[in-house]
Each structure stands twice: as C-alpha cells, then as structure tokens.
Design a protein around this motif. Structure first.
Motif, PDB file in Angstrom:
ATOM      1  N   MET A 220       0.853  -1.184   0.000  1.00  0.00           N
ATOM      2  CA  MET A 220       0.000   0.000   0.000  1.00  0.00           C
ATOM      3  C   MET A 220       0.891   1.237   0.000  1.00  0.00           C
ATOM      4  SD  MET A 220      -3.130  -1.392   0.264  1.00  0.00           S
ATOM      5  CE  MET A 220      -4.238  -0.233   1.044  1.00  0.00           C
ATOM      6  N   PHE A 221       0.676   2.154  -0.942  1.00  0.00           N
ATOM      7  CA  PHE A 221       1.543   3.315  -1.094  1.00  0.00           C
ATOM      8  C   PHE A 221       0.828   4.634  -0.799  1.00  0.00           C
ATOM      9  CE2 PHE A 221       3.026  -0.052  -3.915  1.00  0.00           C
ATOM     10  CZ  PHE A 221       4.340  -0.192  -3.491  1.00  0.00           C
ATOM     11  N   GLY A 222      -0.446   4.567  -0.473  1.00  0.00           N
ATOM     12  CA  GLY A 222      -1.204   5.781  -0.194  1.00  0.00           C
ATOM     13  C   GLY A 222      -1.564   5.895   1.270  1.00  0.00           C
ATOM     14  N   SER A 223      -2.624   6.629   1.546  1.00  0.00           N
ATOM     15  CA  SER A 223      -3.027   6.883   2.933  1.00  0.00           C
ATOM     16  C   SER A 223      -4.066   5.899   3.448  1.00  0.00           C
ATOM     17  CB  SER A 223      -3.573   8.314   3.062  1.00  0.00           C
ATOM     18  OG  SER A 223      -4.678   8.501   2.192  1.00  0.00           O
ATOM     19  N   VAL A 224      -4.758   5.173   2.545  1.00  0.00           N
ATOM     20  CA  VAL A 224      -5.778   4.224   3.000  1.00  0.00           C
ATOM     21  C   VAL A 224      -5.113   2.995   3.592  1.00  0.00           C
ATOM     22  CG1 VAL A 224      -7.461   5.014   1.309  1.00  0.00           C
ATOM     23  CG2 VAL A 224      -5.938   3.124   0.733  1.00  0.00           C
ATOM     24  N   GLU A 225      -5.766   2.376   4.565  1.00  0.00           N
ATOM     25  CA  GLU A 225      -5.191   1.228   5.260  1.00  0.00           C
ATOM     26  C   GLU A 225      -5.736  -0.108   4.772  1.00  0.00           C
ATOM     27  OE1 GLU A 225      -5.789   1.820   9.400  1.00  0.00           O
ATOM     28  OE2 GLU A 225      -4.434   3.558   9.530  1.00  0.00           O
ATOM     29  N   SER A 226      -6.845  -0.078   4.041  1.00  0.00           N
ATOM     30  CA  SER A 226      -7.428  -1.336   3.570  1.00  0.00           C
ATOM     31  C   SER A 226      -8.134  -1.118   2.244  1.00  0.00           C
ATOM     32  CB  SER A 226      -8.419  -1.896   4.601  1.00  0.00           C
ATOM     33  OG  SER A 226      -9.515  -1.004   4.768  1.00  0.00           O
ATOM     34  N   LEU A 227      -8.457  -2.237   1.580  1.00  0.00           N
ATOM     35  CA  LEU A 227      -9.130  -2.204   0.287  1.00  0.00           C
ATOM     36  C   LEU A 227     -10.410  -3.020   0.343  1.00  0.00           C
ATOM     37  CD1 LEU A 227      -6.034  -2.896  -2.014  1.00  0.00           C
ATOM     38  CD2 LEU A 227      -7.183  -0.693  -1.717  1.00  0.00           C
ATOM     39  N   ASN A 228     -11.354  -2.651  -0.481  1.00  0.00           N
ATOM     40  CA  ASN A 228     -12.546  -3.470  -0.653  1.00  0.00           C
ATOM     41  C   ASN A 228     -12.119  -4.861  -1.103  1.00  0.00           C
ATOM     42  OD1 ASN A 228     -14.588  -4.561  -2.851  1.00  0.00           O
ATOM     43  ND2 ASN A 228     -15.786  -3.350  -1.409  1.00  0.00           N
TER      44      ASN A 228
END
Length: 250
Positions: A220-228
């Motif tokens: 993960m390279f952005g600010s979100v911690e999880s994905l759908n």
C-alpha cells in the motif's frame, strides 16, 4: 432465479445427473461419439427427463471454452444445487488450478464484484463456506454482469476440510493479510494456487488462517489502510495471471 452453468466431462456430468438430476437442463453429446459410454449417459439423462442434444465438436468447444469435454457437456441450473470442487478440478486439462476462496463475505455486492474479477482473470472457481456467506441471488447476478452464470460458485459445509483437500491435491493456499511479511511483489507462484480473502471487517477466521501455506500482503503506497475485498481480489488475481502469462512466454 436460474443460474445457468455449463459443466463438461463424463464424470462431472454423470455425477450431476445421478445426484442432482433436476438441476440438469440439457445434455450435449458429440454426434460423432456414440460408443457405449455415451449411450449409457444419454439413457441416464432421458430417464431423468433431461433433454439430449446431439451436436458437433465445434459446438462443444464453444460451450466449454475449449475445455477437455470428452464429447459431453451439460447446461445446469446452479440455483437448484451447487457445483462441487471435484466437478471443477477434474475438468481443467493441463492448466494448473486457479481458485479464489472467500471466507465470510456476506454482502451480495461484494460477491458479485468478486465473481466479475474472477471471471476476468480466468479463475476456475470461487469457493465459500455455506455459513456466514451470501449465496447467489439476483443482486449478485446483476453486479457480476454475467459472471455469476459462468464462474462456478462452490459453497462447502466445512471450509477447513476443503482447504485440507486442496492441499492434498498439491494446491498452494495463499492467504491475504495486511501484517504478512511476504508482499505480493515478492510472492512468486505459477503452479496450482488458491487465494483466500477474508471479510473486510474481520479478515480470515483463525482456522482458515492456520490452513494457509503462506500469508501475503498487498503493498500500500497511499493513505488508506485497507481495500474493498473485490478490489483486493482483483489485484492478487491479476498478479497471478501476469506471472502465469510470463512463465508461459506469451
């Protein structure tokens, strides 16, 4: 609602006719193959009230997308019964198994999206436990945009036992976990593989995690911690398909 799926091969079709005869809508037999085995299958189908159609090899190739159909295929209604894992694995030909296992997905929109990406990446079947999982319904079918009718959706009573059976068939079980030390970019596996995705809220159940051969994280390279779950499925399935394509020199 009907969920039409084509299965092929004498074992898969014969088993389906014996165990779930009311789920078989049509039987397709190669008109050039009328040996005793084919005649016996046709007789069984007719006894169950199933329509038998004699077709040429090209029609069978189209129905099964080039699978090793042995001159036989059947159109079934998966809404009346569910395809079994063996039905899928015994009709793959030379390609190594490529499976998606969903542990605890209850949102029909997520399941529909997962089926759609599974179809796009050539997954052979999607497997889920019967408890705490959504079944095929109108919402799933609409979101899947046709994938629910072509990707086998196998619901099993005991997921842990199914995972053990897959391992006995030399299928590698890869679970997804954010804390895993092996990341997707460094996980190389082009052989028989089953990806396990947990629910968005809780992830994989403990027993499911314990049956995985390896845990893999998605970088993960952005600010979100999880994905759908459907997005995460698309990422890992796409990477596996890329590796297989490169390994095959295509």
């Amino acid at each position: 609602m009907q969920n039409k799926v084509v299965i092929h091969g004498f074992h898969a079709v014969g088993t389906r006719l014996k165990r779930f005869p009311d789920s078989v809508n049509e039987l397709y037999l190669n008109s050039a193959r009328m040996d005793q085995r084919a005649k016996d299958l046709a007789r069984l189908a007719e006894a169950q009230g199933c329509k038998v159609l004699l077709v040429d090899s090209a029609r069978l190739d189209g129905l099964t997308h080039g699978g090793r159909h042995q001159g036989v295929a059947a159109l079934i209604d998966a809404g009346k019964s569910y395809i079994e894992v063996d039905d899928v694995l015994e009709n793959l030909g030379d390609e190594p198994p490529f499976l998606l296992i969903l542990d605890g997905i209850t949102d029909p929109h997520n399941l529909g999206a997962c089926l759609r990406v599974a179809d796009a990446m050539g997954v052979h079947a999607v497997i889920a436990p019967k408890d705490k999982s959504v079944g095929l319904n109108a919402t799933v079918s609409k979101v899947a945009c046709g994938a629910a009718e072509v990707v086998p959706y196998v619901m099993v009573t005991n997921l842990a036992r199914t995972l053990r059976d897959l391992k006995d068939r030399d299928i590698w079980i890869a679970g997804t976990a954010g804390e895993a030390t092996t990341d997707l970019h460094h996980f190389n596996h082009t052989g028989p593989l089953a990806w396990v995705m947990g629910s968005e809220g809780e992830g994989m159940r403990r027993l499911t995690r314990e049956h995985c051969d390896v845990l893999v994280s998605i970088p993960m390279f952005g600010s979100v911690e999880s994905l759908n779950v459907s997005v995460a499925s698309g990422i890992v399935l796409s990477e596996t398909r890329r590796q297989r394509t490169v390994a095959a020199g295509k």
